[in-house]
Design a protein around this motif. Structure first.
Motif, PDB file in Angstrom:
ATOM      1  N   PHE A   1       0.829  -1.208   0.000  1.00  0.00           N
ATOM      2  CA  PHE A   1       0.000   0.000   0.000  1.00  0.00           C
ATOM      3  C   PHE A   1       0.866   1.262   0.000  1.00  0.00           C
ATOM      4  O   PHE A   1       0.535   2.252  -0.649  1.00  0.00           O
ATOM      5  CB  PHE A   1      -0.929  -0.003   1.214  1.00  0.00           C
ATOM      6  N   THR A   2       1.972   1.200   0.708  1.00  0.00           N
ATOM      7  CA  THR A   2       2.880   2.350   0.773  1.00  0.00           C
ATOM      8  C   THR A   2       3.514   2.631  -0.579  1.00  0.00           C
ATOM      9  O   THR A   2       3.796   3.789  -0.916  1.00  0.00           O
ATOM     10  CB  THR A   2       3.996   2.079   1.807  1.00  0.00           C
ATOM     11  N   SER A   3       3.765   1.575  -1.358  1.00  0.00           N
ATOM     12  CA  SER A   3       4.570   1.689  -2.575  1.00  0.00           C
ATOM     13  C   SER A   3       3.998   2.680  -3.576  1.00  0.00           C
ATOM     14  O   SER A   3       4.753   3.404  -4.236  1.00  0.00           O
ATOM     15  CB  SER A   3       4.713   0.313  -3.228  1.00  0.00           C
ATOM     16  N   PHE A   4       2.666   2.730  -3.700  1.00  0.00           N
ATOM     17  CA  PHE A   4       2.075   3.695  -4.636  1.00  0.00           C
ATOM     18  C   PHE A   4       2.461   5.116  -4.236  1.00  0.00           C
ATOM     19  O   PHE A   4       2.909   5.918  -5.067  1.00  0.00           O
ATOM     20  CB  PHE A   4       0.553   3.557  -4.668  1.00  0.00           C
ATOM     21  N   PHE A   5       2.293   5.436  -2.949  1.00  0.00           N
ATOM     22  CA  PHE A   5       2.611   6.783  -2.476  1.00  0.00           C
ATOM     23  C   PHE A   5       4.118   7.041  -2.525  1.00  0.00           C
ATOM     24  O   PHE A   5       4.559   8.138  -2.878  1.00  0.00           O
ATOM     25  CB  PHE A   5       2.081   6.968  -1.059  1.00  0.00           C
ATOM     26  N   MET A   6       4.896   6.029  -2.190  1.00  0.00           N
ATOM     27  CA  MET A   6       6.347   6.168  -2.211  1.00  0.00           C
ATOM     28  C   MET A   6       6.858   6.385  -3.640  1.00  0.00           C
ATOM     29  O   MET A   6       7.719   7.231  -3.889  1.00  0.00           O
ATOM     30  CB  MET A   6       6.994   4.918  -1.613  1.00  0.00           C
ATOM     31  N   GLY A   7       6.310   5.602  -4.598  1.00  0.00           N
ATOM     32  CA  GLY A   7       6.729   5.740  -5.987  1.00  0.00           C
ATOM     33  C   GLY A   7       6.337   7.083  -6.571  1.00  0.00           C
ATOM     34  O   GLY A   7       7.094   7.683  -7.342  1.00  0.00           O
TER      35      GLY A   7
ATOM     36  N   GLY B   1       3.293   7.475   6.818  1.00  0.00           N
ATOM     37  CA  GLY B   1       3.324   8.851   6.340  1.00  0.00           C
ATOM     38  C   GLY B   1       4.646   9.539   6.648  1.00  0.00           C
ATOM     39  O   GLY B   1       5.152  10.342   5.845  1.00  0.00           O
ATOM     40  N   ILE B   2       5.231   9.213   7.790  1.00  0.00           N
ATOM     41  CA  ILE B   2       6.533   9.786   8.165  1.00  0.00           C
ATOM     42  C   ILE B   2       7.604   9.312   7.195  1.00  0.00           C
ATOM     43  O   ILE B   2       8.467  10.087   6.760  1.00  0.00           O
ATOM     44  CB  ILE B   2       6.894   9.376   9.607  1.00  0.00           C
ATOM     45  N   SER B   3       7.557   8.031   6.828  1.00  0.00           N
ATOM     46  CA  SER B   3       8.535   7.482   5.889  1.00  0.00           C
ATOM     47  C   SER B   3       8.416   8.127   4.510  1.00  0.00           C
ATOM     48  O   SER B   3       9.424   8.435   3.861  1.00  0.00           O
ATOM     49  CB  SER B   3       8.341   5.971   5.780  1.00  0.00           C
ATOM     50  N   ILE B   4       7.185   8.340   4.037  1.00  0.00           N
ATOM     51  CA  ILE B   4       6.974   8.964   2.719  1.00  0.00           C
ATOM     52  C   ILE B   4       7.480  10.404   2.721  1.00  0.00           C
ATOM     53  O   ILE B   4       8.110  10.864   1.756  1.00  0.00           O
ATOM     54  CB  ILE B   4       5.485   8.903   2.332  1.00  0.00           C
ATOM     55  N   LEU B   5       7.234  11.115   3.818  1.00  0.00           N
ATOM     56  CA  LEU B   5       7.745  12.479   3.933  1.00  0.00           C
ATOM     57  C   LEU B   5       9.274  12.482   3.909  1.00  0.00           C
ATOM     58  O   LEU B   5       9.891  13.330   3.252  1.00  0.00           O
ATOM     59  CB  LEU B   5       7.231  13.122   5.220  1.00  0.00           C
ATOM     60  N   GLY B   6       9.891  11.516   4.602  1.00  0.00           N
ATOM     61  CA  GLY B   6      11.344  11.420   4.582  1.00  0.00           C
ATOM     62  C   GLY B   6      11.884  11.151   3.187  1.00  0.00           C
ATOM     63  O   GLY B   6      12.906  11.719   2.774  1.00  0.00           O
ATOM     64  N   THR B   7      11.191  10.296   2.426  1.00  0.00           N
ATOM     65  CA  THR B   7      11.586  10.023   1.044  1.00  0.00           C
ATOM     66  C   THR B   7      11.511  11.281   0.197  1.00  0.00           C
ATOM     67  O   THR B   7      12.413  11.580  -0.604  1.00  0.00           O
ATOM     68  CB  THR B   7      10.677   8.934   0.434  1.00  0.00           C
ATOM     69  N   THR B   8      10.428  12.039   0.353  1.00  0.00           N
ATOM     70  CA  THR B   8      10.264  13.289  -0.390  1.00  0.00           C
ATOM     71  C   THR B   8      11.385  14.267  -0.072  1.00  0.00           C
ATOM     72  O   THR B   8      11.986  14.871  -0.976  1.00  0.00           O
ATOM     73  CB  THR B   8       8.906  13.931  -0.047  1.00  0.00           C
ATOM     74  N   LEU B   9      11.685  14.435   1.206  1.00  0.00           N
ATOM     75  CA  LEU B   9      12.736  15.375   1.604  1.00  0.00           C
ATOM     76  C   LEU B   9      14.110  14.935   1.107  1.00  0.00           C
ATOM     77  O   LEU B   9      14.937  15.769   0.720  1.00  0.00           O
ATOM     78  CB  LEU B   9      12.745  15.513   3.129  1.00  0.00           C
TER      79      LEU B   9
ATOM     80  N   PHE C   1       1.733  16.124  -0.972  1.00  0.00           N
ATOM     81  CA  PHE C   1       1.326  14.770  -1.347  1.00  0.00           C
ATOM     82  C   PHE C   1       1.616  13.794  -0.204  1.00  0.00           C
ATOM     83  O   PHE C   1       0.831  12.866   0.043  1.00  0.00           O
ATOM     84  CB  PHE C   1       2.053  14.328  -2.614  1.00  0.00           C
ATOM     85  N   SER C   2       2.714  13.982   0.514  1.00  0.00           N
ATOM     86  CA  SER C   2       3.055  13.119   1.648  1.00  0.00           C
ATOM     87  C   SER C   2       2.001  13.209   2.741  1.00  0.00           C
ATOM     88  O   SER C   2       1.672  12.206   3.388  1.00  0.00           O
ATOM     89  CB  SER C   2       4.429  13.504   2.211  1.00  0.00           C
ATOM     90  N   MET C   3       1.461  14.404   2.962  1.00  0.00           N
ATOM     91  CA  MET C   3       0.413  14.572   3.970  1.00  0.00           C
ATOM     92  C   MET C   3      -0.854  13.800   3.581  1.00  0.00           C
ATOM     93  O   MET C   3      -1.493  13.159   4.427  1.00  0.00           O
ATOM     94  CB  MET C   3       0.093  16.062   4.144  1.00  0.00           C
TER      95      MET C   3
END
Length: 461
Positions: free
Chosen positions: A58-64, A139-147, A95-97
């Motif tokens: 589920f995370t992968s879509f947002f992470m990608g 959500g914290i992990s996705i934000l970290g990826t974005t940053l 988008f991370s939020m």
């Protein structure tokens, strides 16, 4: 070999090696997580990979999708447009939020989800616990990826490596302590493993925020002044990012589906598959580091209107990555037993130990065969992604997964009871067919005509 080629190899290593080490640090974090859980309880080990990979599915879509911030920042850097860097970073943050809110809702469906999957009841209970905690903190992990894209997109990958390594060094001892109840910490088992992972994500994200949002970067890249939501820029990011997110989702879905179907064969088959997949991560996650690195190089080349440089970067990265993979293949073929034993409890029954080692040795030979194809997939997907060819990647991944993995594995296992080795044969064929499609696309060169930021730059304030 020309001097220019040697110089290109050096540039690739300078940019990609810190990302490889960063992904390696993430792999070590996951690897030790499995080791500690395997030594704590075979049930916890059997539950951790299905729950972990389902969460990551589920995370992968947002992470990608969020990861496409890396490509936009790389292209803006190649075009010498610093204003676009800060504006893109903030659209990724928004988008991370959104991603965090959706993942929190998904966590609520854990019981029904794992009941549908149908593993043994004692495994299901552990899967639900692990899944809920990971989803709530994703959500914290996705934000970290974005940053992190703020650095990787500009080629400053050493910063990403240092921050990620810090998170890993924090995670490993904490993981051991709260799984086993050591050093005064409570014994939380699989719950402790998930909590330690979320705490490491939080530390990594916090450090990135501290490093990025300062006066120096605001003056140069508008990392604070460009915080306004820009609907047109956001939609442009989604246009390229969502196909990338779907592609990443399909990639993880293929392996999640595979693992969940194998779980129907029995607890021991599931446990040994989890072990071998964890060993396989020694290759995949570093390859993913090379993929991010080559996406950054290709993005800067395309942003600077130099597609020939993108071709050179892709091929040179493949040479380096395949050299690493060849060493792993030798390790998996000639030293399988020591690798498998790392995950096993000392009090395991001799008959179970013998059976697990025999099955694991054969499965690692499957991995040795498909690693070559998978490595080509990951590297040249990085090239296509850096050029903005995300739709082709999405469609090729979907076609290969449906016709060469989902249907054959489902029919073979559910209706004909073909067994463990048949399932692993299917995943090897799937990776070969995907490799054929991706490399053909790269070789024909249509991706070199795609332009992302020429239209995009008109959308900036």
């Amino acid at each position: 070999m020309t001097f220019f080629t040697i110089k290109k190899y050096k540039e690739i290593l300078r940019i990609s090696l810190p990302l490889v080490l960063s992904m390696g640090a993430t792999t070590v974090m996951e690897f030790t997580d499995r080791v500690f859980l395997g030594q704590y309880s075979l049930d916890a080990l059997a539950a951790s990979l299905p729950a972990g990979i389902t969460s990551f599915l589920f995370t992968s879509f947002f992470m990608g999708t969020a990861g496409y911030v890396n490509v936009f920042i790389a292209q803006y850097t190649g075009a010498d447009d610093s204003k676009g860097v800060g504006a893109t970073l903030w659209q990724g943050i928004y988008f991370s939020m959104i991603s965090a809110a959706v993942m929190a809702l998904i966590a609520l469906a854990a019981v029904r989800l794992f009941a549908f999957i149908g593993h043994l009841p004692e495994i299901q209970q552990l899967e639900v616990t692990y899944f809920r905690i990971l989803c709530s903190g994703t959500g914290i992990s996705i934000l970290g990826t974005t940053l992190s894209c703020f650095y990787s997109g500009r080629g400053l990958t050493r910063n990403v490596m240092l921050v990620t390594s810090l998170g890993t060094l924090f995670n490993i001892p904490l993981d051991y302590a709260i799984i086993n109840g050591a050093w005064g910490f409570p014994e939380l088992g699989i719950r402790g493993a998930a909590l330690a992972t979320v705490m490491a994500w939080t530390l990594i994200t916090g450090v990135f925020m501290f490093l990025i949002f300062n006066k120096k970067y605001n003056e140069r890249y508008h990392v604070w002044d460009a915080r306004k939501f820009n609907p047109k820029l956001f939609l442009r990011l989604m246009k390229f990012g969502i196909p990338g997110g779907i592609q990443f989702f399909l990639d993880i879905l293929a392996f999640a589906f595979f693992i969940l179907i194998v779980g129907r064969l029995g607890k021991q088959e599931l446990a040994i598959t989890n072990i071998v997949m964890s060993i396989n991560s020694l290759s995949y996650m570093p390859m993913f580091g090379f993929s991010i690195g080559v996406s950054s190089l290709v993005g800067r080349a395309m942003g600077g209107e130099k597609p020939d440089q993108a071709v050179i970067a892709g091929n040179a990265t493949a040479h380096i990555a395949l050299s690493y993979v060849f060493c792993l293949i030798l390790l998996f073929v000639f030293f399988p037993v020591p690798l498998i034993k790392v995950f096993l409890s000392a009090d395991l029954a001799p008959a179970d130990l013998k059976n697990i080692l025999e099955m694991g040795t054969i499965l690692l030979r499957f991995v040795a065969v498909y690693l070559f194809f998978d490595s080509i997939n990951v590297i040249y997907m990085g090239v296509l992604k850096g050029a903005g060819d995300s739709r082709f990647i999405m469609w090729s991944m979907g076609v290969a997964a449906v016709f060469f993995l989902f249907i054959p594995v489902w029919v073979g296992i559910i209706y004909f009871e073909m067994g463990l080795y048949y399932a692993w044969t299917c995943i090897t064929v799937y990776l070969f067919m995907l490799c054929l499609m991706i490399f053909t696309r790269f070789y024909k060169g249509k991706w070199q005509t795609i332009r992302m930021i020429q239209q995009e730059r008109r959308l900036l304030p």
